[in-house]
Design a protein around this motif. Structure first.
Motif, mmCIF file in Angstrom:
data_model
loop_
_atom_site.group_PDB
_atom_site.id
_atom_site.type_symbol
_atom_site.label_atom_id
_atom_site.label_comp_id
_atom_site.label_asym_id
_atom_site.label_seq_id
_atom_site.Cartn_x
_atom_site.Cartn_y
_atom_site.Cartn_z
ATOM 1 N N MET A 51 0.855 -1.180 0.000
ATOM 2 C CA MET A 51 0.000 0.000 0.000
ATOM 3 C C MET A 51 0.894 1.233 0.000
ATOM 4 O O MET A 51 1.882 1.290 0.738
ATOM 5 N N LYS A 52 0.521 2.201 -0.797
ATOM 6 C CA LYS A 52 1.194 3.494 -0.792
ATOM 7 C C LYS A 52 0.180 4.563 -1.158
ATOM 8 O O LYS A 52 -0.866 4.270 -1.738
ATOM 9 N N LEU A 53 0.506 5.787 -0.789
ATOM 10 C CA LEU A 53 -0.326 6.942 -1.128
ATOM 11 C C LEU A 53 0.525 7.934 -1.893
ATOM 12 O O LEU A 53 1.621 8.291 -1.443
ATOM 13 N N VAL A 54 0.015 8.380 -3.030
ATOM 14 C CA VAL A 54 0.641 9.452 -3.799
ATOM 15 C C VAL A 54 -0.321 10.628 -3.773
ATOM 16 O O VAL A 54 -1.472 10.501 -4.211
ATOM 17 N N ILE A 55 0.128 11.756 -3.251
ATOM 18 C CA ILE A 55 -0.671 12.986 -3.236
ATOM 19 C C ILE A 55 -0.138 13.883 -4.338
ATOM 20 O O ILE A 55 1.054 14.206 -4.354
ATOM 21 N N LEU A 56 -1.013 14.274 -5.250
ATOM 22 C CA LEU A 56 -0.671 15.231 -6.297
ATOM 23 C C LEU A 56 -1.286 16.562 -5.921
ATOM 24 O O LEU A 56 -2.507 16.658 -5.760
ATOM 25 N N THR A 57 -0.461 17.571 -5.771
ATOM 26 C CA THR A 57 -0.957 18.889 -5.411
ATOM 27 C C THR A 57 -0.436 19.923 -6.405
ATOM 28 O O THR A 57 0.463 19.652 -7.187
ATOM 29 N N GLY A 58 -1.036 21.090 -6.354
ATOM 30 C CA GLY A 58 -0.660 22.180 -7.247
ATOM 31 C C GLY A 58 -1.866 23.069 -7.482
ATOM 32 O O GLY A 58 -2.975 22.760 -7.053
ATOM 33 N N PRO A 59 -1.649 24.183 -8.169
ATOM 34 C CA PRO A 59 -2.739 25.142 -8.398
ATOM 35 C C PRO A 59 -3.754 24.644 -9.421
ATOM 36 O O PRO A 59 -3.596 23.575 -10.019
ATOM 37 N N HIS A 60 -4.795 25.459 -9.611
ATOM 38 C CA HIS A 60 -5.844 25.169 -10.602
ATOM 39 C C HIS A 60 -5.244 24.770 -11.941
ATOM 40 O O HIS A 60 -4.307 25.407 -12.421
ATOM 41 N N ALA A 61 -5.818 23.742 -12.535
ATOM 42 C CA ALA A 61 -5.549 23.358 -13.925
ATOM 43 C C ALA A 61 -4.079 23.078 -14.202
ATOM 44 O O ALA A 61 -3.636 23.168 -15.345
ATOM 45 N N VAL A 62 -3.343 22.703 -13.176
ATOM 46 C CA VAL A 62 -1.938 22.357 -13.377
ATOM 47 C C VAL A 62 -1.810 20.955 -13.968
ATOM 48 O O VAL A 62 -0.781 20.602 -14.522
ATOM 49 N N GLY A 63 -2.878 20.160 -13.837
ATOM 50 C CA GLY A 63 -2.878 18.821 -14.401
ATOM 51 C C GLY A 63 -2.890 17.711 -13.374
ATOM 52 O O GLY A 63 -2.525 16.577 -13.672
ATOM 53 N N LYS A 64 -3.338 18.016 -12.176
ATOM 54 C CA LYS A 64 -3.336 17.007 -11.106
ATOM 55 C C LYS A 64 -4.124 15.763 -11.510
ATOM 56 O O LYS A 64 -3.614 14.649 -11.421
ATOM 57 N N MET A 65 -5.356 15.951 -11.953
ATOM 58 C CA MET A 65 -6.188 14.809 -12.311
ATOM 59 C C MET A 65 -5.627 14.098 -13.547
ATOM 60 O O MET A 65 -5.551 12.861 -13.582
ATOM 61 N N THR A 66 -5.216 14.850 -14.548
ATOM 62 C CA THR A 66 -4.751 14.260 -15.799
ATOM 63 C C THR A 66 -3.440 13.508 -15.597
ATOM 64 O O THR A 66 -3.262 12.401 -16.115
ATOM 65 N N VAL A 67 -2.528 14.070 -14.827
ATOM 66 C CA VAL A 67 -1.301 13.354 -14.487
ATOM 67 C C VAL A 67 -1.651 12.144 -13.627
ATOM 68 O O VAL A 67 -1.087 11.057 -13.797
ATOM 69 N N GLY A 68 -2.618 12.304 -12.722
ATOM 70 C CA GLY A 68 -3.069 11.182 -11.906
ATOM 71 C C GLY A 68 -3.629 10.047 -12.755
ATOM 72 O O GLY A 68 -3.393 8.872 -12.468
ATOM 73 N N GLN A 69 -4.360 10.383 -13.807
ATOM 74 C CA GLN A 69 -4.888 9.360 -14.709
ATOM 75 C C GLN A 69 -3.745 8.609 -15.396
ATOM 76 O O GLN A 69 -3.778 7.369 -15.506
ATOM 77 N N ALA A 70 -2.737 9.341 -15.843
ATOM 78 C CA ALA A 70 -1.579 8.708 -16.489
ATOM 79 C C ALA A 70 -0.808 7.855 -15.485
ATOM 80 O O ALA A 70 -0.341 6.756 -15.816
ATOM 81 N N LEU A 71 -0.694 8.339 -14.266
ATOM 82 C CA LEU A 71 -0.006 7.585 -13.216
ATOM 83 C C LEU A 71 -0.778 6.317 -12.862
ATOM 84 O O LEU A 71 -0.184 5.256 -12.649
#
Length: 186
Positions: free
Chosen positions: A1-21
């Motif tokens: 088990m691991k947790l990866v937190i993606l943070t950053g400002p609006h529209a930086v690509g958190k969700m889209t990078v998360g989808q690729a990850l």
């Protein structure tokens, strides 16, 4: 088990990078808006209701997920670094997973404002975040929050053993995910 937190400002690509990850690692993506969108629809003018309900739901998901034998979770979150409650929220999330033996990786995405304004209108973003489809309102919120809060950390502010600040201005989501995987051997 691991947790990866993606943070950053609006529209930086958190969700889209998360989808690729997620595609690259098999970790499950739980992006911030998955808990917000139904509540924004039901209570559009009541952040006093949707904020607490969203947090309750997220914590139930985090608690349950952290007790599974899944490979791990990717969570996206816009952290206002000038807001102590946001730091405490991330600290509690980190403590929950680390307390159950899971390493926690923090990836802070950064990108030029002009690029983020274009990304704010991307098809993928609008598909998965209905509240962003009113572009005038979305851009107004983008500008308001950017003016009111510090949405990227200061140099040296994050002191985590597993931390990466990644400027993804000129990176595809797949390239960003590859760099994250390389950095943390995911």
């Amino acid at each position: 088990m691991k947790l990866v937190i993606l943070t950053g400002p609006h529209a930086v690509g958190k969700m889209t990078v998360g989808q690729a990850l997620e595609r690259r690692t098999g970790l499950r993506l739980f992006h911030n808006h998955e808990s917000l969108e139904p509540l924004l629809h039901l209570f559009p003018d009541r952040p006093d209701i949707w904020g607490p309900l969203s947090n309750q739901f997220r914590w139930q998901v985090f608690d349950a997920f952290s007790q599974t034998d899944a490979a791990g979770l990717i969570f996206t979150y816009m952290w206002a670094f000038d807001v102590p409650e946001d730091r405490a929220y991330i600290g509690r999330l980190r403590a929950l997973f680390e307390g159950r033996g899971a390493p926690v990786y923090l990836v802070e995405l950064a990108a030029d404002r002009a690029v983020r304004l274009v990304r704010n209108r991307s098809e993928n973003r609008l598909l998965h975040k209905p509240s962003k489809r009113d572009l005038r309102q979305s851009e107004a919120l983008f500008c308001q929050l950017e003016g009111a809060h510090r949405l990227n950390s200061l140099p040296g502010e994050i002191d985590w053993p597993h931390y990466l600040r990644l400027d993804n201005t000129d990176l595809s989501p797949e390239e960003a995910a590859a760099r994250i995987c390389e950095t943390f051997a995911l």
